[in-house]
Design a protein around this motif. Sequence first.
Motif, PDB file in Angstrom:
ATOM      1  N   LEU A 103      -0.625  12.210  -7.318  1.00  0.00           N
ATOM      2  CA  LEU A 103      -0.124  12.459  -5.830  1.00  0.00           C
ATOM      3  C   LEU A 103       0.824  12.621  -5.233  1.00  0.00           C
ATOM      4  CD1 LEU A 103      -2.292  13.500  -3.403  1.00  0.00           C
ATOM      5  CD2 LEU A 103      -2.356  10.662  -2.900  1.00  0.00           C
ATOM      6  N   TYR A 141      -5.220  -1.268   2.456  1.00  0.00           N
ATOM      7  CA  TYR A 141      -4.190  -2.332   2.709  1.00  0.00           C
ATOM      8  C   TYR A 141      -4.439  -3.172   3.358  1.00  0.00           C
ATOM      9  CZ  TYR A 141      -3.702  -0.537  -2.060  1.00  0.00           C
ATOM     10  OH  TYR A 141      -3.872  -0.459  -3.343  1.00  0.00           O
ATOM     11  N   LEU A 200       2.119   4.076  -4.655  1.00  0.00           N
ATOM     12  CA  LEU A 200       1.014   5.816  -4.470  1.00  0.00           C
ATOM     13  C   LEU A 200       1.068   6.036  -5.432  1.00  0.00           C
ATOM     14  CD1 LEU A 200       2.916   7.539  -1.635  1.00  0.00           C
ATOM     15  CD2 LEU A 200       0.354   6.996  -0.798  1.00  0.00           C
ATOM     16  N   ASP A 201      -0.148   7.237  -5.495  1.00  0.00           N
ATOM     17  CA  ASP A 201      -0.231   7.696  -6.932  1.00  0.00           C
ATOM     18  C   ASP A 201       0.688   8.303  -7.652  1.00  0.00           C
ATOM     19  OD1 ASP A 201      -1.524   8.790  -9.696  1.00  0.00           O
ATOM     20  OD2 ASP A 201      -3.536   9.298  -8.291  1.00  0.00           O
ATOM     21  N   TRP A 207     -13.686   6.560   3.896  1.00  0.00           N
ATOM     22  CA  TRP A 207     -13.287   7.188   3.271  1.00  0.00           C
ATOM     23  C   TRP A 207     -12.306   6.628   1.283  1.00  0.00           C
ATOM     24  CZ3 TRP A 207      -8.325   6.338   2.204  1.00  0.00           C
ATOM     25  CH2 TRP A 207      -7.454   6.063   2.815  1.00  0.00           C
ATOM     26  N   ALA A 208     -12.267   5.127   1.603  1.00  0.00           N
ATOM     27  CA  ALA A 208     -11.563   4.357   0.938  1.00  0.00           C
ATOM     28  C   ALA A 208     -12.706   3.611  -0.168  1.00  0.00           C
ATOM     29  CB  ALA A 208     -10.949   3.897   1.492  1.00  0.00           C
ATOM     30  N   PRO A 244      -2.147   6.961   5.316  1.00  0.00           N
ATOM     31  CA  PRO A 244      -2.853   6.935   5.518  1.00  0.00           C
ATOM     32  C   PRO A 244      -3.784   5.622   3.603  1.00  0.00           C
ATOM     33  CG  PRO A 244      -2.963   8.990   6.275  1.00  0.00           C
ATOM     34  CD  PRO A 244      -1.556   8.620   5.871  1.00  0.00           C
ATOM     35  N   TYR A 245      -2.917   6.060   3.073  1.00  0.00           N
ATOM     36  CA  TYR A 245      -3.617   5.328   1.447  1.00  0.00           C
ATOM     37  C   TYR A 245      -2.780   3.605   1.448  1.00  0.00           C
ATOM     38  CZ  TYR A 245      -3.087   5.721  -3.360  1.00  0.00           C
ATOM     39  OH  TYR A 245      -3.606   4.590  -4.806  1.00  0.00           O
ATOM     40  N   SER A 246      -2.173   3.291   2.664  1.00  0.00           N
ATOM     41  CA  SER A 246      -2.136   2.129   3.183  1.00  0.00           C
ATOM     42  C   SER A 246      -2.693   1.192   4.201  1.00  0.00           C
ATOM     43  CB  SER A 246      -0.521   2.290   4.112  1.00  0.00           C
ATOM     44  OG  SER A 246      -0.028   2.745   4.942  1.00  0.00           O
ATOM     45  N   ILE A 262       0.781  10.995   3.418  1.00  0.00           N
ATOM     46  CA  ILE A 262      -0.090   9.966   2.459  1.00  0.00           C
ATOM     47  C   ILE A 262       0.225   9.000   2.189  1.00  0.00           C
ATOM     48  CG2 ILE A 262       0.161  10.271  -0.162  1.00  0.00           C
ATOM     49  CD1 ILE A 262       0.408  13.159  -0.319  1.00  0.00           C
ATOM     50  N   SER A 263       1.614   8.548   2.724  1.00  0.00           N
ATOM     51  CA  SER A 263       1.842   6.979   2.531  1.00  0.00           C
ATOM     52  C   SER A 263       0.750   6.344   3.153  1.00  0.00           C
ATOM     53  CB  SER A 263       3.206   6.240   2.804  1.00  0.00           C
ATOM     54  OG  SER A 263       4.082   7.788   1.544  1.00  0.00           O
ATOM     55  N   GLY A 319       0.667  -1.179   0.408  1.00  0.00           N
ATOM     56  CA  GLY A 319       0.233   0.374  -0.260  1.00  0.00           C
ATOM     57  C   GLY A 319       0.903   1.207   0.248  1.00  0.00           C
TER      58      GLY A 319
END
Length: 316
Positions: free
Chosen positions: A210, A236, A206-207, A308-309, A231-233, A228-229, A202
């Motif tokens: 972004l 997953y 990352l995008d 939010w995901a 919360p984005y993970s 970013i990293s 995850g």
Amino acid sequence: MTLEKPYFCRRKFLSCHNVQQRFFIMRLSHSIFLGSSLAYILILLKTVSSAFADILEAQVRLGNQLGRIFLSLSFFVFLAILWEITARGLKIPTPILPPISGVLHYLIHFLPTMLSDVFITLYRALLGLGLGTILGLFLGFVLGYSSYFYKSFYPLLIAFYSIPKQALVPLIVLWTTFGTTPAIVTALITSFFPILVNTTTGILILDPDLVALAKIYGATKWRLFVKISIPYSMPYFFAALRVAGVGAIVGATLSEMIAAQNGVGHKVLMASVKFQTLELFSYVLLIGIVSVFLYWLLTVCDRYIVWWAYRGQERL
């Protein structure tokens, strides 16, 4: 007489003018009243329609949930009926395959005694799951943050994960002690690797747009990782946590079959040795129900913590 006529006409004209003015004011006030009433009615209708739309949406969502639950229960009922028909129709001996009715009767009759062993196994599994989650998150963040550590240690961790857990339990018993500790360590190992792999993945996927946008606004590598990293993970991580929860129960049960004198694993082993298949199937069915409940509970936590995901999707 000549002076009174203009005065009379002027007075009549003023009175007519006052009547027209009053009539105009009355029409204007009526128009304002009708306009405000119409606006109020429209606002009320919009509020009522929004409320009805929310109610209908909730009913549709509830109907979908009930439909999924009904479909799952129907599948299990079908399997139970097939099991019962197969066991009784083919006249299979009870020590080989008891009917589901006999298993349920045994389960209900000895449920208080069986729950004590289930709670022991669940305690060991949850403790191992908690430790594995902490360790997996920490190493996942480290490997995701540093490409050097990722390239150095990730292949070694995957190679260690490929070792069968049955081969590790005797070593764990040799290094620790007999009883609770091997079950906790086995549950830790079983739950650690899915969390490690998913958390690292995850962070690494990352995008790029972004990341580029964050760097344009002056984000440092550490701030990019924290804001970013991580919360984005999280989606997953929770996806791995559901699998790890069930895996922890499997690992604890497996360890109890080798190095314990209580718990579900020990009872299943003793029942299989004595050909007490009613007891064996009852413990297997009960621990399966507990595993499904734990998976559902972790799924609910996933949907409501990282909501939010799942935008645009139905919530549980």
